[in-house]
Motif scaffolding. Structure first.
Motif, mmCIF file in Angstrom:
data_model
loop_
_atom_site.group_PDB
_atom_site.id
_atom_site.type_symbol
_atom_site.label_atom_id
_atom_site.label_comp_id
_atom_site.label_asym_id
_atom_site.label_seq_id
_atom_site.Cartn_x
_atom_site.Cartn_y
_atom_site.Cartn_z
ATOM 1 N N VAL A 54 -2.347 -8.577 5.886
ATOM 2 C CA VAL A 54 -2.100 -8.125 4.768
ATOM 3 C C VAL A 54 -1.871 -6.754 5.047
ATOM 4 N N TYR A 99 1.549 -14.904 0.918
ATOM 5 C CA TYR A 99 1.740 -13.356 0.412
ATOM 6 C C TYR A 99 2.781 -13.365 -0.153
ATOM 7 N N ASN A 108 -3.521 -9.986 -3.008
ATOM 8 C CA ASN A 108 -2.228 -10.990 -1.884
ATOM 9 C C ASN A 108 -3.797 -10.935 -0.388
#
Ligand code: ASP
Ligand code: MG
Length: 415
Positions: A54, A99, A108
């Motif tokens: 992420v 995502y 996310n």
């Protein structure tokens, strides 16, 4: 019924998964056979790896993110193969990273990081099933209802308890249910996470909802020790303790149980066992209302990565005590976790976990106070201390602040 929770270290490889099978079989073949709710974390260091995915995406580093993602998938595929499971056939593989650049970082984060638990539980459930055990896989994002406070979602107990009880009480439910710790889901079907290391908390909630006879956390330690064996040479196992002592240990930073995991159990008087994953015949530690207390050996608890923030009134026309509610409002809104407080008429110091939320909080506090801070600190709590024990603990350390009562010493130290 019992709840068994296995952490990431217990399922870090194929041998770990086989050991889960062994422990589950022991429970099913017990003199008093039991139904089992098996709660599992992400395998090994998967959660950290997914956090990096992420972060890379957020920083626009798509190739790095993809490489990291592929590493995570490969790691799981290798374990599947060792367990004679067929990737893509026995267990579906998510090709794309879940995502969406239009969403916030935190939202996310929950969609991506939760995949660690989804994967680990699918592997364990399918493996147990193939070994002939009566198993069902449950998807917590559809069962454990939370709000959308991403990364620290709040559980709606009444909806969750109802859904989970209904599933559990279904006729012909298999004896063993395998499901994820740490994750839940919103009303509109988004995955959420409950805060790092939250699997113990999930296990405790499920124990509470289902009126479990007990909850067991299987760990890579013999049970609850009086100190971290990597730091203190002579550790002892505490075989029995009361909820109240366990809560204090957890809040002072003992890594072994998550602080939120005690209350759901205490509310229903459900005992919590902490037992060694590698030696299922050992008793470990038992935490319960009728546990032995207070603990009769000194207990050393380290809480690392602390920052000490000191606020001083800007003008002396008011005393700082009058601003306490303002200070704690800032602390609360910025999600700071306070580990110690000390005040005088004109200063107040708080020791907090040095998280990513700290800089913004300091900035806001600076509007009202003269703020100074020291980072790179640790908080050492010694419960059941004596003058001797305290002397030894202080020796050779730089002490920034100390608070002592008759039985408990708390030292903020450098390093
Ligand atoms: N896998 C999550 C974490 O590492 C939850 C847990 O292990 O309890 O934070
Ligand atoms: Mg974990």
């Amino acid at each position: 019924m019992r709840v068994y929770k296995f952490g990431g270290a217990s399922v870090k490889d194929a041998a770990g998964v086989r050991n889960v099978e062994k422990i589950v079989r022991l429970a099913l073949n017990d003199q008093t056979p039991t139904d089992l709710m098996v709660v599992i974390s992400a395998m090994g260091k998967t959660t950290n790896a997914l956090e990096r995915v992420v972060e890379f995406l957020d920083a626009g580093k798509e190739e790095a993110a993809l490489n990291q993602w592929v590493d995570v998938i490969d790691f799981h595929v290798a374990i599947m193969k060792e367990l004679k499971l067929q990737p893509g056939v026995d267990i579906r593989l998510q090709g794309e990273i879940p995502y969406d650049p239009a969403l916030s970082f935190d939202e996310n984060y929950d969609q991506v990081v939760s995949m660690g638990e989804i994967l680990s539980t699918q592997i364990v459930a399918v493996y147990l099933l193939k070994q002939g055990l009566p198993v069902e896989w449950w998807n917590m994002p559809k069962l454990l209802r939370t709000d959308n406070t991403w990364r620290e979602a709040k559980v709606d107990d009444s909806i969750s308890a109802e859904t989970i009880r209904a599933g559990w009480n279904r006729p012909r439910r298999p004896q063993v249910v395998v499901t994820q710790g740490f994750i839940g889901g919103t009303e509109d079907g988004k995955r959420t996470t409950l805060g790092r290391e939250g699997s113990d908390y999930t296990a405790a909630l499920l124990g509470n909802y289902l009126d479990a006879d007990s909850v067991t956390i299987w760990k890579d330690v013999p049970g609850i020790l009086n100190a971290d064996p990597r730091i203190e040479p002579d550790t002892v196992l505490i075989p029995s303790l009361r909820y109240q002592d366990a809560v204090e240990l957890a809040y002072s930073g003992a890594q072994v149980i998550h602080p939120k995991s005690i209350r759901p159990l205490q509310n229903k008087g459900i005992p919590l066992y902490v037992r060694p994953f590698g030696d299922p015949s050992a008793e470990g530690s038992r935490i319960a209302e009728d546990g032995v207390g207070p603990i009769d050996v000194p207990v050393y608890i380290w809480r690392k990565n602390q920052i000490l923030i000191t606020m001083r009134a800007k003008d002396f026309s008011f005393v700082l005590e009058e601003s306490l509610s303002e200070i704690f409002d800032v602390i609360h809104r910025h999600r700071l976790k306070v580990s110690l407080i000390q005040s005088s008429a004109v200063t107040i110091s708080v020791c907090v976990d040095n998280t990513r939320f700290v800089p913004a909080a300091i900035e806001e506090l600076q509007k009202h106070f003269n703020v100074s801070y020291n980072d790179g600190l640790s908080l050492l709590t010694i419960r059941g201390t004596t003058p001797d024990v305290l002397e030894r603990a202080k020796a050779g350390r730089t002490i920034m602040l100390s608070q002592t009562t008759r039985r408990t010493a708390r030292l903020v130290v450098k390093g």
